[in-house]
Design a protein around this motif. Structure first.
Motif, PDB file in Angstrom:
ATOM      1  N   TYR A 166      37.583  35.289  38.425  1.00 22.44           N
ATOM      2  CA  TYR A 166      38.711  36.118  38.347  1.00 22.44           C
ATOM      3  C   TYR A 166      37.899  37.763  39.010  1.00 22.44           C
ATOM      4  O   TYR A 166      36.701  38.268  38.564  1.00 22.44           O
ATOM      5  N   THR A 167      38.625  37.861  40.037  1.00 21.05           N
ATOM      6  CA  THR A 167      38.297  39.847  40.066  1.00 21.05           C
ATOM      7  C   THR A 167      38.569  40.169  39.295  1.00 21.05           C
ATOM      8  O   THR A 167      39.748  39.700  39.065  1.00 21.05           O
ATOM      9  N   ALA A 168      38.674  41.841  39.118  1.00 24.11           N
ATOM     10  CA  ALA A 168      39.011  42.587  38.025  1.00 24.11           C
ATOM     11  C   ALA A 168      40.383  42.458  38.709  1.00 24.11           C
ATOM     12  O   ALA A 168      41.485  42.868  37.733  1.00 24.11           O
ATOM     13  N   ASP A 169      41.196  43.192  39.664  1.00 28.47           N
ATOM     14  CA  ASP A 169      41.597  43.183  39.854  1.00 28.47           C
ATOM     15  C   ASP A 169      42.775  41.745  39.443  1.00 28.47           C
ATOM     16  O   ASP A 169      44.773  41.627  39.516  1.00 28.47           O
ATOM     17  N   ALA A 170      42.664  40.570  39.806  1.00 26.72           N
ATOM     18  CA  ALA A 170      43.142  39.627  39.584  1.00 26.72           C
ATOM     19  C   ALA A 170      43.797  39.115  38.269  1.00 26.72           C
ATOM     20  O   ALA A 170      44.787  38.985  37.712  1.00 26.72           O
ATOM     21  N   ARG A 171      42.525  39.761  37.445  1.00 18.59           N
ATOM     22  CA  ARG A 171      43.013  39.597  36.116  1.00 18.59           C
ATOM     23  C   ARG A 171      44.012  40.618  35.474  1.00 18.59           C
ATOM     24  O   ARG A 171      45.108  40.600  35.018  1.00 18.59           O
ATOM     25  N   ALA A 172      43.878  41.977  36.160  1.00 11.32           N
ATOM     26  CA  ALA A 172      44.576  42.963  35.959  1.00 11.32           C
ATOM     27  C   ALA A 172      46.240  42.508  35.966  1.00 11.32           C
ATOM     28  O   ALA A 172      46.593  42.302  35.213  1.00 11.32           O
TER      29      ALA A 172
END
Length: 207
Positions: A166-172
């Protein structure tokens, strides 16, 4: 002419002739499931959706598809599953692995969603929506938000599985929406990525 092989029913122990199915690839070439001579035929007592399909690669064009698991109806009334030799894990194995995890967690009526998500394959069960992405691209913010919207419309819990992470913004965003995220390793085994996923798989200790 299709190949015919002997298969012994595990219930009545009688041997029957089984004609190996031939599936039509989109390219027009026949796809024949490789039977596993070392595997033992199994009686199907409680059909499970994710075990009724097998992932096969076309030898002509290399395209991979999912096809019905070869089965034989014995005159004694037993449905016999004929074992298929498995090669390297393919995209459909990721869906099967996700469905098996959900089944173990108590979601027994897991089936393929009629509407496919933008990436990967959708699964649904009562009160649950899951997106499985076996591709090479990390799941992005839009993937998480689309899952959340789909789950909200169905008044269900959304769960996401991704082979490429996952991308960082997806995880956030998933953390903010309390959406369980799972990664799929090389063998397509699901691994929890965030706290929501760990809580989702934790035993229910409520009285």
């Amino acid at each position: 002419m299709p190949e015919s092989v002997p298969v012994r029913c595990p219930a009545c122990r009688r041997e029957r002739r089984f004609t190996v199915p031939v599936y039509p690839c989109a390219c027009g070439a026949p796809v024949v499931p490789p039977l596993d001579p070392r595997g033992a035929p199994m009686a199907v007592t409680h059909p499970v959706w994710d075990e009724q399909w097998v992932s096969l690669r076309c030898g002509a064009c290399g395209r991979e598809g999912e096809w019905p698991q070869p089965e034989l109806g014995c005159p004694c009334g037993t449905v016999v599953r004929v074992p298929v030799a498995r090669g390297e894990p393919g995209p459909w194995d990721a869906v099967v692995a996700a469905a098996r995890l959900l089944h173990r967690l108590g979601h027994h009526d897991v089936r393929r969603a009629r509407r496919r998500p933008a990436h990967g394959i959708g699964l649904v069960a009562p009160g649950l929506v899951a997106h499985v992405d076996p591709g090479e691209r990390p799941a992005c913010l839009r993937d998480v938000e689309c899952l959340w919207l789909t789950a909200m419309i169905r008044s269900a819990r959304g769960v996401h599985f991704s082979r490429a992470g996952y991308t960082a913004d997806a995880r956030a965003r998933a953390d903010g929406l309390d959406i369980p995220l799972f990664s799929l390793d090389a063998a397509h085994a699901p691994r929890p990525v965030n706290d929501a996923a760990r809580a989702f798989t934790a035993p229910d200790t409520a009285s």
